[in-house]
Write a protein that holds these residues in place. Structure first.
Motif, PDB file in Angstrom:
ATOM      1  N   ALA A 117       0.856  -1.190   0.000  1.00  0.00           N
ATOM      2  CA  ALA A 117       0.000   0.000   0.000  1.00  0.00           C
ATOM      3  C   ALA A 117       0.893   1.241   0.000  1.00  0.00           C
ATOM      4  O   ALA A 117       1.759   1.385   0.874  1.00  0.00           O
ATOM      5  CB  ALA A 117      -0.916  -0.010   1.211  1.00  0.00           C
ATOM      6  N   GLN A 118       0.698   2.110  -0.979  1.00  0.00           N
ATOM      7  CA  GLN A 118       1.529   3.303  -1.103  1.00  0.00           C
ATOM      8  C   GLN A 118       1.455   4.179   0.157  1.00  0.00           C
ATOM      9  O   GLN A 118       2.441   4.776   0.553  1.00  0.00           O
ATOM     10  CB  GLN A 118       1.108   4.120  -2.328  1.00  0.00           C
ATOM     11  N   ALA A 119       0.281   4.218   0.772  1.00  0.00           N
ATOM     12  CA  ALA A 119       0.087   5.074   1.950  1.00  0.00           C
ATOM     13  C   ALA A 119       0.982   4.656   3.113  1.00  0.00           C
ATOM     14  O   ALA A 119       1.274   5.468   3.987  1.00  0.00           O
ATOM     15  CB  ALA A 119      -1.367   5.041   2.385  1.00  0.00           C
ATOM     16  N   LEU A 120       1.426   3.409   3.111  1.00  0.00           N
ATOM     17  CA  LEU A 120       2.266   2.909   4.208  1.00  0.00           C
ATOM     18  C   LEU A 120       3.747   3.160   3.979  1.00  0.00           C
ATOM     19  O   LEU A 120       4.557   2.890   4.865  1.00  0.00           O
ATOM     20  CB  LEU A 120       2.033   1.406   4.407  1.00  0.00           C
ATOM     21  N   LEU A 121       4.102   3.677   2.810  1.00  0.00           N
ATOM     22  CA  LEU A 121       5.507   3.833   2.446  1.00  0.00           C
ATOM     23  C   LEU A 121       5.969   5.278   2.538  1.00  0.00           C
ATOM     24  O   LEU A 121       5.199   6.213   2.326  1.00  0.00           O
ATOM     25  CB  LEU A 121       5.728   3.341   1.015  1.00  0.00           C
ATOM     26  N   HIS A 122       7.256   5.430   2.805  1.00  0.00           N
ATOM     27  CA  HIS A 122       7.890   6.745   2.761  1.00  0.00           C
ATOM     28  C   HIS A 122       7.843   7.231   1.308  1.00  0.00           C
ATOM     29  O   HIS A 122       7.965   6.420   0.382  1.00  0.00           O
ATOM     30  CB  HIS A 122       9.344   6.621   3.241  1.00  0.00           C
ATOM     31  N   PRO A 123       7.676   8.522   1.083  1.00  0.00           N
ATOM     32  CA  PRO A 123       7.604   9.024  -0.296  1.00  0.00           C
ATOM     33  C   PRO A 123       8.751   8.544  -1.197  1.00  0.00           C
ATOM     34  O   PRO A 123       8.539   8.293  -2.377  1.00  0.00           O
ATOM     35  CB  PRO A 123       7.622  10.546  -0.124  1.00  0.00           C
ATOM     36  N   ASP A 124       9.944   8.400  -0.652  1.00  0.00           N
ATOM     37  CA  ASP A 124      11.080   7.946  -1.461  1.00  0.00           C
ATOM     38  C   ASP A 124      10.940   6.498  -1.917  1.00  0.00           C
ATOM     39  O   ASP A 124      11.551   6.091  -2.900  1.00  0.00           O
ATOM     40  CB  ASP A 124      12.383   8.092  -0.667  1.00  0.00           C
ATOM     41  N   ILE A 167      -4.869  11.157  -4.569  1.00  0.00           N
ATOM     42  CA  ILE A 167      -3.487  11.322  -4.994  1.00  0.00           C
ATOM     43  C   ILE A 167      -2.694  11.851  -3.802  1.00  0.00           C
ATOM     44  O   ILE A 167      -3.145  12.765  -3.108  1.00  0.00           O
ATOM     45  CB  ILE A 167      -3.356  12.270  -6.210  1.00  0.00           C
ATOM     46  N   THR A 168      -1.555  11.236  -3.566  1.00  0.00           N
ATOM     47  CA  THR A 168      -0.670  11.714  -2.502  1.00  0.00           C
ATOM     48  C   THR A 168       0.609  12.247  -3.137  1.00  0.00           C
ATOM     49  O   THR A 168       0.782  13.442  -3.286  1.00  0.00           O
ATOM     50  CB  THR A 168      -0.375  10.594  -1.481  1.00  0.00           C
ATOM     51  N   THR A 169       1.488  11.368  -3.570  1.00  0.00           N
ATOM     52  CA  THR A 169       2.711  11.817  -4.244  1.00  0.00           C
ATOM     53  C   THR A 169       2.566  11.796  -5.755  1.00  0.00           C
ATOM     54  O   THR A 169       3.376  12.381  -6.462  1.00  0.00           O
ATOM     55  CB  THR A 169       3.910  10.932  -3.856  1.00  0.00           C
ATOM     56  N   GLY A 170       1.582  11.078  -6.260  1.00  0.00           N
ATOM     57  CA  GLY A 170       1.372  10.974  -7.696  1.00  0.00           C
ATOM     58  C   GLY A 170       2.117   9.830  -8.358  1.00  0.00           C
ATOM     59  O   GLY A 170       2.021   9.644  -9.573  1.00  0.00           O
ATOM     60  N   GLU A 171       2.848   9.048  -7.592  1.00  0.00           N
ATOM     61  CA  GLU A 171       3.645   7.963  -8.185  1.00  0.00           C
ATOM     62  C   GLU A 171       2.784   6.918  -8.883  1.00  0.00           C
ATOM     63  O   GLU A 171       3.127   6.454  -9.969  1.00  0.00           O
ATOM     64  CB  GLU A 171       4.526   7.300  -7.121  1.00  0.00           C
ATOM     65  N   ALA A 231      -9.730  13.263  -4.526  1.00  0.00           N
ATOM     66  CA  ALA A 231      -9.134  13.929  -3.363  1.00  0.00           C
ATOM     67  C   ALA A 231      -7.612  13.952  -3.454  1.00  0.00           C
ATOM     68  O   ALA A 231      -7.003  13.119  -4.117  1.00  0.00           O
ATOM     69  CB  ALA A 231      -9.567  13.227  -2.071  1.00  0.00           C
ATOM     70  N   ARG A 232      -7.032  14.903  -2.764  1.00  0.00           N
ATOM     71  CA  ARG A 232      -5.582  15.013  -2.681  1.00  0.00           C
ATOM     72  C   ARG A 232      -5.193  15.008  -1.206  1.00  0.00           C
ATOM     73  O   ARG A 232      -5.771  15.732  -0.403  1.00  0.00           O
ATOM     74  CB  ARG A 232      -5.098  16.302  -3.340  1.00  0.00           C
ATOM     75  N   THR A 233      -4.200  14.201  -0.883  1.00  0.00           N
ATOM     76  CA  THR A 233      -3.664  14.165   0.471  1.00  0.00           C
ATOM     77  C   THR A 233      -2.702  15.336   0.629  1.00  0.00           C
ATOM     78  O   THR A 233      -1.847  15.553  -0.232  1.00  0.00           O
ATOM     79  CB  THR A 233      -2.900  12.849   0.741  1.00  0.00           C
ATOM     80  N   VAL A 234      -2.840  16.057   1.706  1.00  0.00           N
ATOM     81  CA  VAL A 234      -1.932  17.174   1.984  1.00  0.00           C
ATOM     82  C   VAL A 234      -0.674  16.583   2.607  1.00  0.00           C
ATOM     83  O   VAL A 234      -0.725  15.864   3.592  1.00  0.00           O
ATOM     84  CB  VAL A 234      -2.588  18.191   2.940  1.00  0.00           C
ATOM     85  N   GLN A 235       0.470  16.905   1.981  1.00  0.00           N
ATOM     86  CA  GLN A 235       1.736  16.424   2.510  1.00  0.00           C
ATOM     87  C   GLN A 235       2.295  17.437   3.498  1.00  0.00           C
ATOM     88  O   GLN A 235       2.207  18.625   3.302  1.00  0.00           O
ATOM     89  CB  GLN A 235       2.723  16.177   1.378  1.00  0.00           C
ATOM     90  N   LYS A 236       2.862  16.890   4.554  1.00  0.00           N
ATOM     91  CA  LYS A 236       3.419  17.771   5.605  1.00  0.00           C
ATOM     92  C   LYS A 236       4.881  18.008   5.378  1.00  0.00           C
ATOM     93  O   LYS A 236       5.566  17.286   4.774  1.00  0.00           O
ATOM     94  CB  LYS A 236       3.192  17.123   6.964  1.00  0.00           C
TER      95      LYS A 236
END
Length: 153
Positions: free
Chosen positions: A82-89, A121-125, A148-153
């Motif tokens: 799941a992308q949501a569980l991963l660090h953006p990198d 969409i979070t990072t768009g990957e 929806a778009r997730t706001v990145q901190k």
């Protein structure tokens, strides 16, 4: 979105589709795609959740917009974390090569403007990888239609 995705509130998909439809039809600079697809889930995730939330949004959106929803165009070639569980990198590496085009669908993809429907969409990957796959197999243009778009901190 969380209620739809994790709470099985499928009736919300129509509401989200209506809002996406309004945004699509009221954006003068946005060209309406010729065909819609939903971001595919892997078989394991589909069994776990019981439905594909992007597909549940895409179905009423396609009806409202009068567009073909092609559920047999793309496929998830392999399960991913799941992308949501991963660090953006880590997200790009996780999703690389995850999508494919069904061989029998390549001819109907060539030259099309395809709209990818997704929930968040979070990072768009994920969307970038799916769009790159579509273009590699002949799509002329790809537009992302995301609720929806997730706001990145």
């Amino acid at each position: 979105m969380l209620a739809l995705k994790f709470g099985n509130r499928l009736e919300l998909a129509g509401l989200f589709a209506g809002m996406l439809h309004d945004a699509l039809m009221n954006a003068p600079s946005l060209e309406v795609p010729q065909r819609l697809i939903a971001t595919p889930l892997g078989p394991q995730r589909l069994v776990e959740r019981g439905f594909n939330q992007a597909l549940e949004i895409a179905k009423p959106l396609s009806r409202k917009a009068g567009l073909v929803l092609d559920t047999k165009l793309v496929l998830r070639q392999r399960e991913t974390q799941a992308q949501a569980l991963l660090h953006p990198d880590e997200r790009r590496k996780n999703i690389r090569g995850a999508f494919g085009i069904r061989p029998e669908a390549i001819d109907r993809l060539r030259g099309l403007h395809v709209g990818i429907v997704d929930d968040v969409i979070t990072t768009g990957e994920t969307l970038n990888e799916l769009a790159a796959t579509l273009k590699r197999f002949g799509a002329a243009r790809v537009t992302n239609l995301v609720f929806a778009r997730t706001v990145q901190k």
